[in-house]
Design a protein around this motif. Structure first.
Motif, mmCIF file in Angstrom:
data_model
loop_
_atom_site.group_PDB
_atom_site.id
_atom_site.type_symbol
_atom_site.label_atom_id
_atom_site.label_comp_id
_atom_site.label_asym_id
_atom_site.label_seq_id
_atom_site.Cartn_x
_atom_site.Cartn_y
_atom_site.Cartn_z
ATOM 1 N N PRO A 134 0.833 -1.211 0.000
ATOM 2 C CA PRO A 134 0.000 0.000 0.000
ATOM 3 C C PRO A 134 0.867 1.260 0.000
ATOM 4 C CG PRO A 134 -0.697 -1.543 1.707
ATOM 5 C CD PRO A 134 0.603 -2.052 1.186
ATOM 6 N N VAL A 135 0.304 2.339 -0.523
ATOM 7 C CA VAL A 135 1.044 3.596 -0.682
ATOM 8 C C VAL A 135 0.355 4.710 0.096
ATOM 9 C CG1 VAL A 135 1.806 5.365 -2.328
ATOM 10 C CG2 VAL A 135 1.938 2.935 -2.939
ATOM 11 N N VAL A 136 1.144 5.396 0.927
ATOM 12 C CA VAL A 136 0.712 6.596 1.635
ATOM 13 C C VAL A 136 1.416 7.788 0.987
ATOM 14 C CG1 VAL A 136 0.613 7.801 3.846
ATOM 15 C CG2 VAL A 136 0.609 5.289 3.781
ATOM 16 N N VAL A 137 0.688 8.859 0.749
ATOM 17 C CA VAL A 137 1.306 10.095 0.263
ATOM 18 C C VAL A 137 1.008 11.213 1.250
ATOM 19 C CG1 VAL A 137 1.450 11.798 -1.584
ATOM 20 C CG2 VAL A 137 1.067 9.386 -2.142
ATOM 21 N N ASP A 138 2.049 11.738 1.878
ATOM 22 C CA ASP A 138 1.909 12.931 2.702
ATOM 23 C C ASP A 138 1.859 14.118 1.737
ATOM 24 O OD1 ASP A 138 2.248 15.203 4.273
ATOM 25 O OD2 ASP A 138 3.611 14.228 5.672
ATOM 26 N N ALA A 139 0.675 14.677 1.579
ATOM 27 C CA ALA A 139 0.463 15.778 0.636
ATOM 28 C C ALA A 139 0.226 17.094 1.368
ATOM 29 C CB ALA A 139 -0.715 15.459 -0.282
ATOM 30 N N THR A 143 -1.418 20.051 -0.852
ATOM 31 C CA THR A 143 -2.848 20.236 -0.611
ATOM 32 C C THR A 143 -3.664 19.641 -1.758
ATOM 33 O OG1 THR A 143 -3.343 22.372 -1.694
ATOM 34 C CG2 THR A 143 -2.288 22.451 0.484
ATOM 35 N N PRO A 144 -4.954 19.413 -1.556
ATOM 36 C CA PRO A 144 -5.782 18.905 -2.661
ATOM 37 C C PRO A 144 -5.916 19.881 -3.828
ATOM 38 C CG PRO A 144 -6.878 18.624 -0.537
ATOM 39 C CD PRO A 144 -5.704 19.505 -0.292
ATOM 40 N N ILE A 145 -5.490 21.119 -3.648
ATOM 41 C CA ILE A 145 -5.536 22.085 -4.751
ATOM 42 C C ILE A 145 -4.556 21.690 -5.842
ATOM 43 C CG2 ILE A 145 -5.291 24.518 -5.381
ATOM 44 C CD1 ILE A 145 -7.664 23.785 -3.460
ATOM 45 N N HIS A 146 -3.393 21.158 -5.461
ATOM 46 C CA HIS A 146 -2.359 20.820 -6.444
ATOM 47 C C HIS A 146 -2.197 19.325 -6.687
ATOM 48 C CE1 HIS A 146 -0.989 24.861 -7.137
ATOM 49 N NE2 HIS A 146 -0.786 25.074 -5.859
ATOM 50 N N LEU A 147 -2.626 18.476 -5.765
ATOM 51 C CA LEU A 147 -2.429 17.034 -5.941
ATOM 52 C C LEU A 147 -3.496 16.279 -5.172
ATOM 53 C CD1 LEU A 147 -0.608 14.714 -7.011
ATOM 54 C CD2 LEU A 147 0.612 14.820 -4.816
ATOM 55 N N ARG A 148 -4.115 15.312 -5.844
ATOM 56 C CA ARG A 148 -5.086 14.402 -5.214
ATOM 57 C C ARG A 148 -4.561 12.980 -5.436
ATOM 58 N NH1 ARG A 148 -10.770 16.358 -5.160
ATOM 59 N NH2 ARG A 148 -11.346 14.457 -6.265
ATOM 60 N N PRO A 149 -3.700 12.502 -4.538
ATOM 61 C CA PRO A 149 -2.992 11.234 -4.768
ATOM 62 C C PRO A 149 -3.886 10.030 -4.968
ATOM 63 C CG PRO A 149 -1.909 12.478 -3.041
ATOM 64 C CD PRO A 149 -3.195 13.179 -3.327
ATOM 65 N N LEU A 150 -5.085 10.018 -4.372
ATOM 66 C CA LEU A 150 -5.961 8.869 -4.547
ATOM 67 C C LEU A 150 -6.332 8.677 -6.018
ATOM 68 C CD1 LEU A 150 -8.378 9.206 -1.476
ATOM 69 C CD2 LEU A 150 -6.181 8.001 -1.631
ATOM 70 N N GLU A 151 -6.378 9.764 -6.764
ATOM 71 C CA GLU A 151 -6.689 9.674 -8.196
ATOM 72 C C GLU A 151 -5.552 9.056 -8.993
ATOM 73 O OE1 GLU A 151 -7.662 13.636 -9.387
ATOM 74 O OE2 GLU A 151 -9.662 13.581 -8.447
ATOM 75 N N HIS A 152 -4.359 8.978 -8.377
ATOM 76 C CA HIS A 152 -3.182 8.423 -9.049
ATOM 77 C C HIS A 152 -2.811 7.051 -8.500
ATOM 78 C CE1 HIS A 152 -2.342 12.235 -11.140
ATOM 79 N NE2 HIS A 152 -2.793 12.801 -10.035
ATOM 80 N N GLY A 153 -3.710 6.441 -7.732
ATOM 81 C CA GLY A 153 -3.488 5.075 -7.292
ATOM 82 C C GLY A 153 -3.030 4.908 -5.865
ATOM 83 N N ALA A 154 -2.815 5.991 -5.132
ATOM 84 C CA ALA A 154 -2.419 5.870 -3.729
ATOM 85 C C ALA A 154 -3.580 5.316 -2.909
ATOM 86 C CB ALA A 154 -1.974 7.222 -3.181
ATOM 87 N N ASP A 155 -3.241 4.713 -1.776
ATOM 88 C CA ASP A 155 -4.252 4.144 -0.890
ATOM 89 C C ASP A 155 -4.660 5.109 0.219
ATOM 90 O OD1 ASP A 155 -4.307 1.134 -1.784
ATOM 91 O OD2 ASP A 155 -2.188 1.703 -1.675
#
Length: 327
Positions: A134-139, A143-155
């Motif tokens: 599984p992948v965690v991304v500390d964003a 912020t969700p303004i520049h990156l939404r990691p769940l849309e790129h496959g993160a868990d």
């Protein structure tokens, strides 16, 4: 958004049965609304905690077991590694890796930071999600303004919500946004059992902050990009790190003495720790991170002040005496 802050710790049963809310450690109206709103922003199921470190601890302990290993992004926020080192006494291991490439084999959880703090590297998210763990991304910084990691496959997405999400340096909070509803339920269960809950007051302040998140982050990004370009051209600056978005950057001067000269010479910019608020903050990171970072590294969190005023303050502070420029 709740019409009023609800600080209740208990709610009466109805016809002898608990309703949606009955005891604050389990859930409360302000927190549930804040989780709903953040979940919408990140495209998942949000769970709030009393701090960012509380969220880190909950995620590690709720989903890992003794003798398992976390692959942690090299150069990520030093407090994350400190927390994992503390958990080593419970048999949890961690190894660091260069997140611009693929994670190592044989690990049980991959922990990325986008961008890393204070080195501002971006992970190879595609390589990470191709790994079986599984992948965690500390964003926090994106912020969700520049990156939404769940849309790129993160868990999982992790935020120190104290920073940009709340945005005013007055609310201590952490958040994990899960791709899967069952993972959010597990975290809620763990949170209840361990008591690392987010109180109503900071949740209410988070709701306030989310209202202006987009406009704040875009203004901070515009100013940070301009300042990064000017810093790159300044003769006292050795290196600038900026990923091209967000309000966080770092730059190096000649050494520890030069860094102290800069951080004690700013007047508009506040010499303090943390990041992501409406006021610009600057500090030398070596005081906390030691030789993990260059002695002359300064982290700048750009706020909402006029960019020309910020540059005037930085340029004046960067008038470093010649004796300190060759440390």
């Amino acid at each position: 958004m709740p019409s009023a802050l609800d600080r209740s710790t208990i709610w009466p049963y109805r016809d002898g049965e608990p309703g949606e809310f009955y005891y604050q450690r389990y859930a409360h109206p302000t927190g549930v609304e804040a989780e709903r709103r953040l979940g919408e922003l990140d495209g998942g199921h949000a769970v709030l905690f009393a701090s960012g470190t509380g969220a880190v601890t909950a995620l590690a302990l709720a989903f890992l077991a003794p003798d398992q290993t976390i692959a942690l992004a090299q150069g990520a926020y030093f407090g994350t590694g400190v927390t994992f080192a503390e958990l080593a006494g419970w048999g949890l291991r961690h190894v660091e890796f260069d997140q611009t490439g693929p994670p190592p084999d044989g690990v049980d959880l991959i922990w990325l930071e986008a961008p890393s703090n204070p080195f501002l590297t971006m992970p190879d998210l595609e390589a990470a999600v191709a790994h079986p763990a599984p992948v965690v991304v500390d964003a926090t910084a994106a912020t969700p303004i520049h990156l939404r990691p769940l849309e790129h496959g993160a868990d999982f997405v992790l935020h120190s919500a104290t920073k940009y999400l709340a945005g005013h340096d007055d609310a201590l909070l952490g958040a994990i946004v899960c791709k899967r509803k069952e993972d959010a339920a597990r975290l809620q269960e763990f949170r209840t059992r361990t008591g690392i809950v987010a109180a109503p007051d900071p949740c209410f302040l988070l709701l306030r902050g989310l209202k202006t998140l987009d406009v704040r982050v875009r203004r901070q990004t515009e100013s940070a990009g301009e300042l990064a370009g000017r810093l790159e051209r300044h003769p006292s600056v050795i290196q600038v790190r900026y990923p091209g978005f967000g309000g966080l950057l770092s730059f190096d001067v000649a050494g520890a003495d030069a860094a102290r000269q800069v951080e004690t010479s700013v007047r508009l910019i506040v010499n303090a720790t943390s990041l992501g608020g409406v006021d610009s903050l600057l500090e030398s990171r070596a005081r906390w991170e030691g030789d993990r970072v260059p002695l002359g590294l300064l982290r700048l969190s750009v706020g909402l002040e006029p960019v020309e005023d910020l540059w005037d303050d930085l340029a004046r502070a960067l008038e470093i005496p010649g004796s300190l420029l060759h440390a």
